[in-house]
Design a protein around this motif. Structure first.
Motif, PDB file in Angstrom:
ATOM      1  N   SER A 123       0.847  -1.200   0.000  1.00 37.80           N
ATOM      2  CA  SER A 123       0.000   0.000   0.000  1.00 37.80           C
ATOM      3  C   SER A 123       0.878   1.243   0.000  1.00 37.80           C
ATOM      4  O   SER A 123       1.886   1.312   0.705  1.00 37.80           O
ATOM      5  CB  SER A 123      -0.928   0.004   1.211  1.00 37.80           C
ATOM      6  N   VAL A 124       0.470   2.226  -0.812  1.00 43.38           N
ATOM      7  CA  VAL A 124       1.246   3.467  -0.987  1.00 43.38           C
ATOM      8  C   VAL A 124       0.293   4.646  -0.919  1.00 43.38           C
ATOM      9  O   VAL A 124      -0.756   4.653  -1.574  1.00 43.38           O
ATOM     10  CB  VAL A 124       1.987   3.483  -2.340  1.00 43.38           C
ATOM     11  N   LEU A 125       0.677   5.646  -0.147  1.00 45.97           N
ATOM     12  CA  LEU A 125      -0.077   6.902  -0.046  1.00 45.97           C
ATOM     13  C   LEU A 125       0.803   8.034  -0.553  1.00 45.97           C
ATOM     14  O   LEU A 125       1.976   8.119  -0.200  1.00 45.97           O
ATOM     15  CB  LEU A 125      -0.469   7.164   1.417  1.00 45.97           C
ATOM     16  N   ASP A 126       0.240   8.896  -1.391  1.00 49.68           N
ATOM     17  CA  ASP A 126       0.973  10.047  -1.921  1.00 49.68           C
ATOM     18  C   ASP A 126       0.193  11.307  -1.581  1.00 49.68           C
ATOM     19  O   ASP A 126      -0.902  11.545  -2.125  1.00 49.68           O
ATOM     20  CB  ASP A 126       1.135   9.898  -3.442  1.00 49.68           C
ATOM     21  N   LEU A 127       0.749  12.112  -0.681  1.00 47.32           N
ATOM     22  CA  LEU A 127       0.085  13.312  -0.190  1.00 47.32           C
ATOM     23  C   LEU A 127       0.535  14.524  -0.993  1.00 47.32           C
ATOM     24  O   LEU A 127       1.702  14.893  -0.973  1.00 47.32           O
ATOM     25  CB  LEU A 127       0.393  13.501   1.296  1.00 47.32           C
ATOM     26  N   GLY A 128      -0.434  15.149  -1.697  1.00 48.28           N
ATOM     27  CA  GLY A 128      -0.108  16.213  -2.630  1.00 48.28           C
ATOM     28  C   GLY A 128       0.378  15.601  -3.928  1.00 48.28           C
ATOM     29  O   GLY A 128       1.453  15.915  -4.425  1.00 48.28           O
ATOM     30  N   THR A 129      -0.434  14.737  -4.507  1.00 46.43           N
ATOM     31  CA  THR A 129       0.032  13.846  -5.577  1.00 46.43           C
ATOM     32  C   THR A 129       0.348  14.562  -6.885  1.00 46.43           C
ATOM     33  O   THR A 129       1.143  14.072  -7.679  1.00 46.43           O
ATOM     34  CB  THR A 129      -0.991  12.710  -5.810  1.00 46.43           C
ATOM     35  N   GLY A 130      -0.264  15.719  -7.156  1.00 50.83           N
ATOM     36  CA  GLY A 130       0.039  16.441  -8.398  1.00 50.83           C
ATOM     37  C   GLY A 130      -0.300  15.620  -9.626  1.00 50.83           C
ATOM     38  O   GLY A 130      -1.433  15.176  -9.807  1.00 50.83           O
ATOM     39  N   THR A 131       0.690  15.367 -10.459  1.00 49.13           N
ATOM     40  CA  THR A 131       0.476  14.530 -11.644  1.00 49.13           C
ATOM     41  C   THR A 131       0.293  13.062 -11.295  1.00 49.13           C
ATOM     42  O   THR A 131      -0.072  12.258 -12.152  1.00 49.13           O
ATOM     43  CB  THR A 131       1.674  14.627 -12.607  1.00 49.13           C
ATOM     44  N   GLY A 132       0.573  12.703 -10.045  1.00 55.26           N
ATOM     45  CA  GLY A 132       0.562  11.295  -9.647  1.00 55.26           C
ATOM     46  C   GLY A 132       1.893  10.613  -9.872  1.00 55.26           C
ATOM     47  O   GLY A 132       2.005   9.391  -9.721  1.00 55.26           O
ATOM     48  N   CYS A 133       2.932  11.382 -10.199  1.00 54.77           N
ATOM     49  CA  CYS A 133       4.187  10.779 -10.653  1.00 54.77           C
ATOM     50  C   CYS A 133       4.818   9.840  -9.628  1.00 54.77           C
ATOM     51  O   CYS A 133       5.260   8.745  -9.981  1.00 54.77           O
ATOM     52  CB  CYS A 133       5.176  11.857 -11.097  1.00 54.77           C
ATOM     53  N   LEU A 134       4.870  10.249  -8.362  1.00 56.49           N
ATOM     54  CA  LEU A 134       5.521   9.396  -7.365  1.00 56.49           C
ATOM     55  C   LEU A 134       4.723   8.112  -7.136  1.00 56.49           C
ATOM     56  O   LEU A 134       5.284   7.010  -7.118  1.00 56.49           O
ATOM     57  CB  LEU A 134       5.687  10.158  -6.052  1.00 56.49           C
ATOM     58  N   LEU A 135       3.426   8.253  -6.953  1.00 53.60           N
ATOM     59  CA  LEU A 135       2.588   7.079  -6.703  1.00 53.60           C
ATOM     60  C   LEU A 135       2.638   6.119  -7.880  1.00 53.60           C
ATOM     61  O   LEU A 135       2.827   4.902  -7.710  1.00 53.60           O
ATOM     62  CB  LEU A 135       1.156   7.532  -6.442  1.00 53.60           C
ATOM     63  N   LEU A 136       2.487   6.631  -9.083  1.00 59.99           N
ATOM     64  CA  LEU A 136       2.441   5.770 -10.258  1.00 59.99           C
ATOM     65  C   LEU A 136       3.782   5.111 -10.525  1.00 59.99           C
ATOM     66  O   LEU A 136       3.840   3.941 -10.920  1.00 59.99           O
ATOM     67  CB  LEU A 136       1.959   6.564 -11.462  1.00 59.99           C
ATOM     68  N   ALA A 137       4.871   5.834 -10.305  1.00 57.01           N
ATOM     69  CA  ALA A 137       6.194   5.227 -10.472  1.00 57.01           C
ATOM     70  C   ALA A 137       6.390   4.093  -9.470  1.00 57.01           C
ATOM     71  O   ALA A 137       6.934   3.030  -9.817  1.00 57.01           O
ATOM     72  CB  ALA A 137       7.286   6.278 -10.317  1.00 57.01           C
ATOM     73  N   ALA A 138       5.949   4.302  -8.226  1.00 57.11           N
ATOM     74  CA  ALA A 138       6.076   3.239  -7.223  1.00 57.11           C
ATOM     75  C   ALA A 138       5.238   2.027  -7.609  1.00 57.11           C
ATOM     76  O   ALA A 138       5.694   0.874  -7.516  1.00 57.11           O
ATOM     77  CB  ALA A 138       5.661   3.771  -5.852  1.00 57.11           C
ATOM     78  N   LEU A 139       4.011   2.259  -8.050  1.00 58.56           N
ATOM     79  CA  LEU A 139       3.154   1.136  -8.440  1.00 58.56           C
ATOM     80  C   LEU A 139       3.727   0.386  -9.640  1.00 58.56           C
ATOM     81  O   LEU A 139       3.543  -0.836  -9.757  1.00 58.56           O
ATOM     82  CB  LEU A 139       1.751   1.638  -8.768  1.00 58.56           C
ATOM     83  N   SER A 140       4.427   1.101 -10.516  1.00 60.82           N
ATOM     84  CA  SER A 140       5.023   0.428 -11.672  1.00 60.82           C
ATOM     85  C   SER A 140       6.154  -0.514 -11.264  1.00 60.82           C
ATOM     86  O   SER A 140       6.504  -1.431 -12.020  1.00 60.82           O
ATOM     87  CB  SER A 140       5.542   1.461 -12.674  1.00 60.82           C
ATOM     88  N   GLU A 141       6.722  -0.291 -10.087  1.00 55.39           N
ATOM     89  CA  GLU A 141       7.817  -1.133  -9.597  1.00 55.39           C
ATOM     90  C   GLU A 141       7.342  -2.227  -8.652  1.00 55.39           C
ATOM     91  O   GLU A 141       7.999  -3.266  -8.532  1.00 55.39           O
ATOM     92  CB  GLU A 141       8.855  -0.267  -8.888  1.00 55.39           C
ATOM     93  N   TYR A 142       6.231  -2.008  -7.966  1.00 55.17           N
ATOM     94  CA  TYR A 142       5.735  -2.962  -6.976  1.00 55.17           C
ATOM     95  C   TYR A 142       4.373  -3.479  -7.455  1.00 55.17           C
ATOM     96  O   TYR A 142       3.328  -2.867  -7.220  1.00 55.17           O
ATOM     97  CB  TYR A 142       5.630  -2.297  -5.607  1.00 55.17           C
ATOM     98  N   ASP A 143       4.400  -4.625  -8.104  1.00 54.84           N
ATOM     99  CA  ASP A 143       3.222  -5.121  -8.808  1.00 54.84           C
ATOM    100  C   ASP A 143       2.072  -5.496  -7.884  1.00 54.84           C
ATOM    101  O   ASP A 143       0.915  -5.549  -8.325  1.00 54.84           O
ATOM    102  CB  ASP A 143       3.596  -6.342  -9.653  1.00 54.84           C
TER     103      ASP A 143
END
Length: 290
Positions: A123-143
């Protein structure tokens, strides 16, 4: 028009040369490269495809010089083209959010270093996600992970949701409009944030590309640049799962003050990692009791 054939087409070389000179006159650092990027965008090709292009029609020529004019006014290229790369992803961009930057990839590198087991993050939480870049990059690495992105700006939350669909990760995350910590009941293995951290008095001195075009609410960190960290570090103990880690981006010179705030909130500093320029950029934290 000089260089045009009877059908009104032009060869790219003279257009690029003129665009380059306009960008150089505007004081931009890489005028030729940026002119080529703008022409490739207008022609819907990449830089390699641009080399093979034999002619440019009048409509594309006008669109190119319109884009050059916007860039000469220091509008960021990512806003002109509507997209930017981050990690392995191509993301939609808009003035609703900050443009994803390579420096922020330090946070993803830090996560991979501290959680090399891809099954360890669910599970990943991104506070102030903006474009979603951090959350989406993490999800792309952790299936096996699922994520939640939160942004106070409705347009930013909608943009992040579009990027989730754009990257094929829409089924594994939700993007919501709200304040950083409102109505979040779950605990997370990873909490990201790249909050506003520029001291208010420093905003007028930013590069015009940033100062005049990117959203001030995503930049202004208050008088000392630390307002967001005071709120976020106080909230972290109730957001982190057992053994979970938080990774926050920091600005230049904040590698002492921001960790101090974290310690005051009962957090342990695991690491402070520098970006490729050697500037401390990512602070990793966990609950002291973990």
């Amino acid at each position: 028009m000089k260089g045009a054939d009877t059908a009104g087409h032009q060869v790219p070389g003279p257009l690029l040369a003129e665009g380059t000179e306009r960008l150089r006159a505007a004081g931009l650092d890489n005028p030729r490269r940026e002119a080529r990027l703008l022409m490739a965008h207008v022609l819907r090709t990449d830089l390699a495809g641009l080399l093979a292009r034999q002619n440019v029609d009048m409509a594309a020529s006008r669109a190119f010089f319109d884009a050059v004019g916007r860039r000469a006014a220091h509008e960021p290229i990512a806003y002109i083209t509507g997209h930017a790369g981050f990690w392995s992803l191509d993301l939609e961009t808009s003035p609703a959010t900050l443009i994803p930057r390579p420096d922020s990839e330090t946070l993803i590198e830090a996560l991979l270093h501290h959680r090399p087991d891809r099954a360890s993050v669910r599970s990943v939480l991104d506070l102030g996600t903006g474009t979603g870049c951090l959350l989406l990059a993490a999800l792309s690495e952790y299936d096996d992970a699922w994520g939640l992105g939160v942004d106070i700006a409705p347009d930013a939350a909608r943009l992040a949701a579009r990027n989730a669909r754009r990257t094929g990760l829409g089924a594994r995350c939700a993007m919501i409009n709200g304040s950083w910590t409102s109505a979040i009941q779950d605990r997370f293995d990873v909490v990201f944030s790249n909050p506003p951290y520029i001291p208010h008095g420093d905003l007028p001195g930013l590069m015009p590309d940033v100062r005049d075009h990117e959203p001030p609410r995503a930049l202004d960190g208050g008088m000392d640049g630390l307002d967001a960290y005071r709120i976020l570090t106080a909230a972290l103990p109730s957001l982190l799962a057992h053994g979970g880690i938080a990774i926050f981006e920091i600005g230049i010179g904040q590698e002492r003050d921001m960790p101090m705030l974290a310690r005051q909130a009962g957090l342990e500093i695991l690491d402070v990692r520098a970006d490729l320029g050697g500037i401390p950029r990512a602070v990793l934290m966990q609950n002291c009791r973990c």
